[in-house]
Design an enzyme around this catalytic site. Structure first.
Site, short mmCIF file in Angstrom:
data_model
loop_
_atom_site.label_atom_id
_atom_site.label_comp_id
_atom_site.label_asym_id
_atom_site.label_seq_id
_atom_site.Cartn_x
_atom_site.Cartn_y
_atom_site.Cartn_z
N LYS A 194 -9.75 1.99 -2.48
CA LYS A 194 -10.02 1.52 -1.03
C LYS A 194 -11.32 1.97 -0.42
CE LYS A 194 -7.47 1.47 3.46
NZ LYS A 194 -6.38 2.08 3.97
N CYS A 209 -5.16 -3.01 3.03
CA CYS A 209 -5.16 -2.70 4.44
C CYS A 209 -6.22 -2.88 5.19
CB CYS A 209 -4.31 -1.50 4.70
SG CYS A 209 -3.43 -1.37 6.08
N GLU A 229 0.79 -1.28 -0.12
CA GLU A 229 -0.12 0.01 -0.12
C GLU A 229 0.94 1.14 0.11
OE1 GLU A 229 -3.76 1.87 2.73
OE2 GLU A 229 -2.18 0.70 3.73
#
Length: 257
Positions: free
Chosen positions: A108, A140, A41
């Site tokens: 995301k 994440c 990321e």
């Protein structure tokens, strides 16, 4: 397909320095046989909240991924802060660059903590077919939300999860990666950074590739390294055929009806 997760440190807010450090690591992964190489990321900036950290869609970070993919004839992926509208906050965007110049994007869904005020949220999962594998990326903090993995499971063979996951919660990272593989009967590739970020956050790596049965196919500790494993859509299909419980999954709305 052989997939590599490059577990690496990140130079804080210095794209050029990170490109220079990561190019040889991508080359090593390809040399080991990787056909898809996953970076972490925010691989080019670190998990920075600095205003103006965003870059245009197709900016230097995605150009780096595209150049590496073209040079080595493989797929290369990672996330970077990208804007799609002039003046808007950026998305934390997963970019999957192909050797033929194609690029696929996922944004995301779940910004974490202060990220909510500095980044925009995406709108839904994205699944891409690469080399006969159905690949769904998450990023994440998305890992904590089982429902989005569940929703994508019927059309997914491999989940890719790049991260900047902090050391104090490293056991959550490891447990959740295995849980997502087991409950969705799919491969999970978790690629986490190592080192200390510019804001002082420590990262322990713990990158790993997990099989559809939850077995650890490749793992890493807290140093820069590459984890590599073969993934096979036929193994996903065979696992789901032996244990066909995905079809028994009922959502809350179903149970109320």
């Amino acid at each position: 397909m052989k997939i590599a997760a490059v577990q690496h440190d990140i130079v804080w807010e210095d794209r050029d320095a990170n490109f220079a450090r990561l190019a040889p690591q991508v080359a090593r992964a390809v040399g080991a046989g990787a056909e898809l190489v996953l970076l972490t990321e925010t691989f080019s900036t670190g998990f920075s909240m600095t205003p103006g950290i965003g870059e245009p869609e197709g900016g230097p970070s995605s150009e780096f991924l595209a150049a590496q993919a073209a040079e080595h004839g493989v797929w290369v992926a990672g996330t970077c802060p990208e804007t799609d509208v002039e003046g808007e906050l950026p998305y934390n965007t997963f970019v999957l660059a192909g050797p033929d110049g194609t690029a696929h994007r996922y944004r995301k869904l779940h910004p974490f903590a202060d990220e909510r005020t500095r980044f925009r949220s995406g709108t839904g999962p994205v699944t891409v077919e690469v080399g006969g594998l159905r690949i769904t990326p998450f990023i994440c903090y998305d890992l904590r939300f089982a429902d989005v993995f569940w929703a994508a499971a019927p059309d997914t063979d491999v989940y890719l999860v790049p991260a900047n996951w902090p050391s104090p919660r490293r056991h959550h990272w490891s447990a959740l990666l295995q849980a997502r593989a087991i409950e969705n009967q799919a491969y999970v590739v978790g690629c986490n950074r190592v080192g200390t970020a510019g804001d002082g956050t420590e990262h322990a790596g713990d990158s790993r590739i997990v099989s559809p049965m939850g077995e650890l196919l490749a793992t890493a500790s807290g140093v820069e390294t590459i984890v590599l494993a073969d993934v096979d859509a036929a193994e996903v299909a065979a696992t789901r055929d032996r244990f066909p419980f995905l079809g028994d999954r009922r959502h809350l709305a179903d149970r109320k009806s």
